[in-house]
Design a protein around this motif. Structure first.
Motif, PDB file in Angstrom:
ATOM      1  N   ARG A  21       0.881  -1.168   0.000  1.00 21.46           N
ATOM      2  CA  ARG A  21       0.000   0.000   0.000  1.00 21.46           C
ATOM      3  C   ARG A  21       0.921   1.221   0.000  1.00 21.46           C
ATOM      4  NH1 ARG A  21      -4.244  -1.332   1.421  1.00 21.46           N
ATOM      5  NH2 ARG A  21      -5.923  -0.134   0.586  1.00 21.46           N
ATOM      6  N   HIS A  22       0.952   1.925  -1.125  1.00 22.68           N
ATOM      7  CA  HIS A  22       1.882   3.046  -1.291  1.00 22.68           C
ATOM      8  C   HIS A  22       1.653   4.099  -0.197  1.00 22.68           C
ATOM      9  CE1 HIS A  22       3.762   6.603  -3.103  1.00 22.68           C
ATOM     10  NE2 HIS A  22       4.527   5.719  -3.738  1.00 22.68           N
ATOM     11  N   PRO A  23       2.719   4.759   0.254  1.00 19.61           N
ATOM     12  CA  PRO A  23       2.571   5.785   1.290  1.00 19.61           C
ATOM     13  C   PRO A  23       1.526   6.858   0.969  1.00 19.61           C
ATOM     14  CG  PRO A  23       4.882   5.275   0.981  1.00 19.61           C
ATOM     15  CD  PRO A  23       4.132   4.522  -0.089  1.00 19.61           C
ATOM     16  N   SER A  24       1.376   7.217  -0.298  1.00 24.19           N
ATOM     17  CA  SER A  24       0.357   8.218  -0.644  1.00 24.19           C
ATOM     18  C   SER A  24      -1.046   7.689  -0.364  1.00 24.19           C
ATOM     19  CB  SER A  24       0.486   8.633  -2.107  1.00 24.19           C
ATOM     20  OG  SER A  24       0.265   7.532  -2.967  1.00 24.19           O
ATOM     21  N   LEU A  25      -1.282   6.414  -0.610  1.00 19.89           N
ATOM     22  CA  LEU A  25      -2.581   5.809  -0.288  1.00 19.89           C
ATOM     23  C   LEU A  25      -2.781   5.713   1.218  1.00 19.89           C
ATOM     24  CD1 LEU A  25      -2.827   2.941  -2.925  1.00 19.89           C
ATOM     25  CD2 LEU A  25      -4.095   5.092  -2.858  1.00 19.89           C
ATOM     26  N   ILE A  26      -1.718   5.386   1.930  1.00 16.22           N
ATOM     27  CA  ILE A  26      -1.816   5.337   3.394  1.00 16.22           C
ATOM     28  C   ILE A  26      -2.257   6.691   3.919  1.00 16.22           C
ATOM     29  CG2 ILE A  26      -0.496   5.091   5.537  1.00 16.22           C
ATOM     30  CD1 ILE A  26       1.222   2.969   4.097  1.00 16.22           C
ATOM     31  N   ALA A  27      -1.659   7.756   3.413  1.00 15.74           N
ATOM     32  CA  ALA A  27      -2.023   9.104   3.867  1.00 15.74           C
ATOM     33  C   ALA A  27      -3.461   9.439   3.503  1.00 15.74           C
ATOM     34  CB  ALA A  27      -1.073  10.137   3.259  1.00 15.74           C
ATOM     35  N   ASP A  69      11.031   6.502   4.436  1.00 15.33           N
ATOM     36  CA  ASP A  69      10.360   7.195   3.330  1.00 15.33           C
ATOM     37  C   ASP A  69       8.858   7.304   3.586  1.00 15.33           C
ATOM     38  OD1 ASP A  69      12.827   7.291   2.023  1.00 15.33           O
ATOM     39  OD2 ASP A  69      12.337   5.664   0.620  1.00 15.33           O
ATOM     40  N   THR A  70       8.264   6.232   4.041  1.00 12.62           N
ATOM     41  CA  THR A  70       6.819   6.210   4.270  1.00 12.62           C
ATOM     42  C   THR A  70       6.406   7.239   5.310  1.00 12.62           C
ATOM     43  OG1 THR A  70       6.651   3.888   3.626  1.00 12.62           O
ATOM     44  CG2 THR A  70       4.875   4.770   5.002  1.00 12.62           C
ATOM     45  N   PHE A  71       7.095   7.285   6.428  1.00 13.80           N
ATOM     46  CA  PHE A  71       6.740   8.246   7.467  1.00 13.80           C
ATOM     47  C   PHE A  71       6.907   9.680   6.963  1.00 13.80           C
ATOM     48  CE2 PHE A  71       6.482   4.653  10.178  1.00 13.80           C
ATOM     49  CZ  PHE A  71       5.746   5.041  11.280  1.00 13.80           C
ATOM     50  N   THR A  72       7.950   9.933   6.182  1.00 15.46           N
ATOM     51  CA  THR A  72       8.166  11.271   5.627  1.00 15.46           C
ATOM     52  C   THR A  72       7.022  11.671   4.709  1.00 15.46           C
ATOM     53  OG1 THR A  72      10.566  11.033   5.770  1.00 15.46           O
ATOM     54  CG2 THR A  72       9.723  12.682   4.221  1.00 15.46           C
ATOM     55  N   ILE A  73       6.653  10.788   3.816  1.00 15.45           N
ATOM     56  CA  ILE A  73       5.593  11.087   2.847  1.00 15.45           C
ATOM     57  C   ILE A  73       4.241  11.222   3.533  1.00 15.45           C
ATOM     58  CG2 ILE A  73       4.310  10.151   0.868  1.00 15.45           C
ATOM     59  CD1 ILE A  73       7.072   8.848   0.014  1.00 15.45           C
TER      60      ILE A  73
END
Length: 129
Positions: A21-27, A69-73
């Motif tokens: 699940r891409h970080p943008s989708l998580i957000a 990277d995920t937490f940053t995005i």
């Protein structure tokens, strides 16, 4: 139904894995869930299940970098920022959520074991799962 049936219980996703699940989708999904729960969302993010992720044909050889990277995005997007990030595992170029998340400080927890992951958790996460 659960999110609207109560007004006090904190709700969230146990652990999202950025490899599937891409970080943008998580957000995006976190911001939406936080809106539905009226600010009672907390989520977990982790890069575990290594063997299962590899079976999907996904290169998960840099789990610590992927988490960083995920937490940053995710944090940037939830703050309502336009995010550009060129990381080791994930990169985004001038992306922004198309809605204003209700909170800019949704608790982001990390599922972590091992010294490197725990050290990163102390740097970037609001808590440990």
């Amino acid at each position: 139904m659960g999110a609207t049936a109560t007004r006090r219980i904190e709700l969230g996703i146990g652990v999202w894995n950025p490899y599937n699940r891409h970080p943008s989708l998580i957000a995006m999904e976190t911001g939406s869930l936080d809106a539905v729960t009226q600010g009672r969302t907390a989520i977990g993010i982790g890069s575990g299940l290594s063997a299962a992720i590899k079976q999907l044909g996904i290169d998960n050889s840099k789990p610590i970098a992927a988490l960083r990277d995920t937490f940053t995005i995710v944090r940037g997007l939830l703050r309502g920022e336009m995010v550009t990030h060129k990381g080791v595992a994930f990169a985004v170029d001038r992306i922004k959520l198309n809605f204003k998340p209700p909170r800019t400080d949704v608790p982001l927890l990390m599922a972590a074991r091992g010294p490197q992951a725990l050290a990163l958790c102390g740097e970037v996460a609001d808590g440990l799962v």
